[in-house]
Design an enzyme around this catalytic site. Sequence first.
Site: not given
Length: 352
Positions: A76, A78, A81-82, A98, A193
Amino acid sequence: MRRARGKFKGGNSALRVNVPKENAISDYVTASGTFQDGDIMLNKEGIRVVSQTQTSTPAANGNISLSDLETVKVLGKGSGGVVQLVRHKWTNETYALKVIHMNIEETTRKQIVQELKINHASQCPYVVICYHAFYNNGLISIVLEYMDGGSLADIMKELEPKCIKEPNLGVVCKQVLLGLMYLHQTRHIIHRDIKPSNLLVNHKGEVKISDFGVSAVLANSMAVRDTFVGTCTYMSPERVLGGTYGFDSDIWSLGLTLLECALGKYPYQPPGSEEGWMNFYELLQTIVDQPPPVAPADQFSPEFCSFISACLQKDPKCRPTAAELLNHPFVNKYDEEEYGLAKLLPPLVPLA
């Protein structure tokens, strides 16, 4: 619809944002190429926390270096970054890597550093493990536990109907509560969150809390916060209003998350509309002004309905703590072996 009481006001004209001075990434990098922000230091050799009050911080995994990791696929993207699925060349172990370019806005960079500090110091089977972290040439690379079952949000998308049954949620709930109890009581952290996409699952059916980018570390367990961060749709009413909040705000988010998983849709639905909320501010006003959603008594057990109602109390003082909720009848109603999430996951596909 009535305007929300308190500090929250709808409409763009009411929004005022103070933009702090931005510091360049070079302000955080030493001459030797080490990234330092507060008490955290990172370089190509790994991570070090230089002034740690806790003595229980796990040592970084010395068997991992960036050169030993090979990319299998991208999971993914976001937050600048990746996230990649990587495999250790010598042990064949898999990890989630990450990778973040740190030449990003300072607020996002601070959130990433915050996430790294919390993950690195956490020792709990219900929190995603951080094995190591590195900084090199403007990139921070964080080696995390790979949760191969995806998130609760991912699992819901693959089910038909697109919801998670109550017995399975009972097993999920216990694990998340144990993770929250650790964060609240041991680490004095408000996650801020909690939502379906931040609760990750592995092939064993274990559920773990992830994504600490907006978490707040409090000086003690009685402190409160008054900042407006996190995913707004899962915020408690006091947070939407911009007021002070504490650990009980995570309990609201948990209740909303479990109810969404049970219903297969976000619990706050616009009246008389199947197309979703047309106005984001109307949704926030509804969270503040209207009674909280409930679990339909004709679809769910009394224990589940009671648990959701306990979490979704608009007055934060009326919400139980994570430790108290672990004694709720719903949490121990269903057998973990019989209703673990592993049975809902597709068979593992061997990596090439």
